[in-house]
Design a protein around this motif. Structure first.
Motif, short mmCIF file in Angstrom:
data_model
loop_
_atom_site.label_atom_id
_atom_site.label_comp_id
_atom_site.label_asym_id
_atom_site.label_seq_id
_atom_site.Cartn_x
_atom_site.Cartn_y
_atom_site.Cartn_z
N ILE A 13 0.92 -1.21 0.12
CA ILE A 13 -0.05 0.15 -0.13
C ILE A 13 0.92 1.28 -0.08
N ALA A 72 5.75 1.98 3.13
CA ALA A 72 6.31 0.98 3.73
C ALA A 72 6.94 -0.19 2.86
N ILE A 260 -3.96 0.89 13.63
CA ILE A 260 -2.51 1.10 13.34
C ILE A 260 -2.84 2.12 12.06
N GLY A 261 -3.76 2.16 11.44
CA GLY A 261 -3.85 3.12 10.32
C GLY A 261 -3.92 4.42 10.49
N SER A 282 3.39 -2.60 5.04
CA SER A 282 2.83 -2.80 3.77
C SER A 282 1.45 -3.27 3.15
N ALA A 283 0.75 -4.09 4.34
CA ALA A 283 -0.39 -4.58 4.22
C ALA A 283 -0.90 -5.13 2.85
N PRO A 284 0.11 -6.11 2.35
CA PRO A 284 -0.17 -6.77 0.98
C PRO A 284 -1.68 -7.11 0.89
N ASP A 285 -2.49 -7.61 2.02
CA ASP A 285 -3.83 -7.96 1.92
C ASP A 285 -4.65 -7.05 1.17
N ILE A 286 -4.30 -5.66 1.36
CA ILE A 286 -5.37 -4.93 0.82
C ILE A 286 -4.68 -3.83 -0.41
N ALA A 292 -6.48 1.38 1.69
CA ALA A 292 -5.78 1.49 2.92
C ALA A 292 -6.13 3.06 3.45
N ASP A 334 -10.83 0.32 7.78
CA ASP A 334 -10.16 -0.28 9.13
C ASP A 334 -10.61 0.31 10.33
P1 NAD Z 1 0.77 -4.84 8.37
O1 NAD Z 1 0.99 -3.56 9.40
O2 NAD Z 1 1.15 -4.64 7.06
O3 NAD Z 1 -0.73 -5.40 8.11
C1 NAD Z 1 -1.30 -5.72 9.38
C2 NAD Z 1 -2.98 -5.50 9.25
O4 NAD Z 1 -3.33 -4.43 9.44
C3 NAD Z 1 -3.35 -6.19 8.05
O5 NAD Z 1 -4.91 -6.74 7.83
C4 NAD Z 1 -3.61 -5.00 7.19
O6 NAD Z 1 -4.54 -5.02 6.10
C5 NAD Z 1 -3.94 -3.77 8.25
N1 NAD Z 1 -3.39 -2.58 7.85
C6 NAD Z 1 -2.13 -1.81 7.89
N2 NAD Z 1 -1.93 -0.71 7.46
C7 NAD Z 1 -3.47 -0.25 7.19
C8 NAD Z 1 -3.56 0.93 6.74
N3 NAD Z 1 -2.99 2.01 6.48
N4 NAD Z 1 -5.15 0.82 6.44
C9 NAD Z 1 -6.02 -0.01 6.50
N5 NAD Z 1 -5.28 -1.44 7.04
C10 NAD Z 1 -4.13 -1.38 7.28
O7 NAD Z 1 1.56 -5.81 8.83
P2 NAD Z 1 2.14 -7.34 8.38
O8 NAD Z 1 0.84 -7.78 7.77
O9 NAD Z 1 2.47 -8.00 9.70
O10 NAD Z 1 3.25 -7.00 7.41
C11 NAD Z 1 2.93 -7.21 6.02
C12 NAD Z 1 4.24 -6.97 5.36
O11 NAD Z 1 4.64 -5.46 5.72
C13 NAD Z 1 5.41 -7.69 5.71
O12 NAD Z 1 6.19 -7.78 4.48
C14 NAD Z 1 6.16 -6.86 6.79
O13 NAD Z 1 7.74 -7.44 6.77
C15 NAD Z 1 6.27 -5.41 6.39
N6 NAD Z 1 6.21 -4.39 7.24
C16 NAD Z 1 6.96 -3.33 7.08
C17 NAD Z 1 7.02 -2.32 7.76
C18 NAD Z 1 7.82 -1.08 7.48
O14 NAD Z 1 7.71 -1.07 6.29
N7 NAD Z 1 7.85 -0.18 8.35
C19 NAD Z 1 6.35 -2.55 9.06
C20 NAD Z 1 5.79 -3.64 9.66
C21 NAD Z 1 5.59 -4.72 8.64
#
Ligand code: NAD
Length: 357
Positions: A13, A72, A260-261, A282-286, A292, A334
């Motif tokens: 994202i 991210a 967290i958003g 980077s929230a790959p799921d969305i 986001a 979120d």
């Molecule tokens: P994540 O924070 O990416 O996501 C966790 C959950 O929160 C997911 O369901 C996601 O959809 C949701 N979410 C996160 N940010 C959002 C937003 N802005 N709006 C709405 N929903 C949001 O954590 P993860 O799933 O543990 O990690 C995913 C990838 O991100 C991994 O590759 C990890 O290594 C990486 N990561 C990067 C950083 C960084 O760049 N600083 C920090 C943490 C994780």
């Protein structure tokens, strides 16, 4: 003087949320911010283009920037890269190391409009506004020697928890200055009943306190701090602690706010140069779905204006604009709740821009 801002969208994202934050920066240019904005590659996207997560070109741009905005990094696409030094996260760690970003500021603010999003009772968390100052480049995560080795017929794992007086003093000063700008209250978190390194930590904090008579310094053991954070979090204002305790406590504090958003962060070096980024990944799921929440990244821009670019008025305008869109009932998925208007990433960006102008 024209300031230089480097935007590193990163992966997942990252490009969507930094696009909205860049629009906010551009709006600030029309409101008087004298800055040039450029872009660079980091993380998986840099690996795809150049075979490394932190290309020299990005590092050069980062070194000469006054401030960096990072989206991210990371995602499943790069999880199978065998050479760990080429993984996206190494791009982020490399930037922190190369720029000497030792001071991590992580605010945990609960917007009253979102009190329902917290898992704690609204009366416990409403109005929460904590600033955790975490040491980021030392402590047990970096101490030597470290490793796993064979001793007396079995494997033993070991790490070294080490801080020098100067490392403690420099993060202490960041925290005392921060407390001075806020409500004059600072809580230093350690484990001085068990660990010598944090006995030294406590001594240095006490010594610094004499230089900041307007700041009320208290000390708390980390186990008690974890408990107090969920029992009565509003007792805290500025908290200063080492790398590992800060890692854990800042995530717990983040979750008090429910989303967290919504949470920005800053990492500063001795020259006041800083990297600003949302606390989430980077929230790959969305990713790629315009779903986001861009507000953590937009609030990271506000922190950048306040802490690296000396533009506190513009920072306050952005924060007020975010408050206004929440007041108006706009919510990304979120932070969605009954009776509120669901909006996309770009619609949230549109609304913040409208509120800003
Ligand atoms: P994540 O924070 O990416 O996501 C966790 C959950 O929160 C997911 O369901 C996601 O959809 C949701 N979410 C996160 N940010 C959002 C937003 N802005 N709006 C709405 N929903 C949001 O954590 P993860 O799933 O543990 O990690 C995913 C990838 O991100 C991994 O590759 C990890 O290594 C990486 N990561 C990067 C950083 C960084 O760049 N600083 C920090 C943490 C994780």
């Amino acid at each position: 003087m024209t300031r230089r801002i480097l935007v590193l969208p990163g992966d997942g994202i990252g490009p969507e949320i930094t696009a909205q934050a860049t629009r906010v920066l551009e709006a600030c240019q029309t409101l008087g911010l004298d800055a040039e904005i450029e872009q660079g590659l980091v993380g998986g996207s840099a690996y795809d283009a150049h075979g490394v997560p932190l290309p020299d070109e990005t590092l050069d741009k980062a070194r000469s920037a006054d401030a960096i905005l990072l989206g991210a990094v990371g995602g499943p696409k790069w999880d199978r890269i065998e050479d760990l030094s080429k993984r996206p996260e190494k791009g982020l760690l490399g930037l922190r190391k190369e720029l000497g970003l030792f001071g991590n500021l992580r605010p945990a603010i609960l917007y009253p409009q979102l009190a329902e999003a917290s898992t704690l009772k609204p009366e416990v968390v409403s109005g929460l506004d904590i600033m955790i100052v975490r040491e980021l480049t030392g402590g047990i995560y970096f101490g030597q020697p470290r490793g796993i080795e064979e001793r007396d017929g079995q494997r033993v794992g070991f790490n070294t928890y080490v801080y020098s007086e100067s490392e403690i003093e420099r993060i202490g000063r960041v925290a005392f200055e921060m407390a001075r700008k806020r409500n004059g209250k600072l809580c230093s978190v350690d484990k001085a009943n068990v660990l010598e390194v944090t006995i030294l930590w406590r001594e240095v904090m006490d010594r610094l306190a004499a230089e900041y008579p307007d700041v009320e310094l208290s000390h708390m053991y980390v186990d008690n701090a974890a408990m107090q954070l969920v029992r009565a979090p509003r007792q805290f204002d500025v908290v200063v602690t080492g790398n590992m305790f800060g890692d854990i406590l800042s995530d717990a504090a983040a979750m008090l706010t429910g989303s967290i958003g919504m949470l920005p962060s800053a990492s500063l070096n001795e020259r006041g140069q800083g990297m600003y980024e949302p606390c989430h990944g980077s929230a790959p799921d969305i990713a790629g779905q315009n779903l986001a929440n861009p507000l953590a990244t937009i609030l990271s821009v506000a922190m950048m204006l306040r802490y690296s670019l000396d533009e506190a008025d513009l920072a306050a305008r952005i924060e007020a604009a975010v408050g206004k869109v929440l007041d108006d009932g706009l919510r990304t998925a979120d932070i969605a709740s009954e009776g509120k208007r669901r909006v996309s990433t770009s619609e949230m960006g549109d609304a913040v821009l409208a509120a800003l102008s």
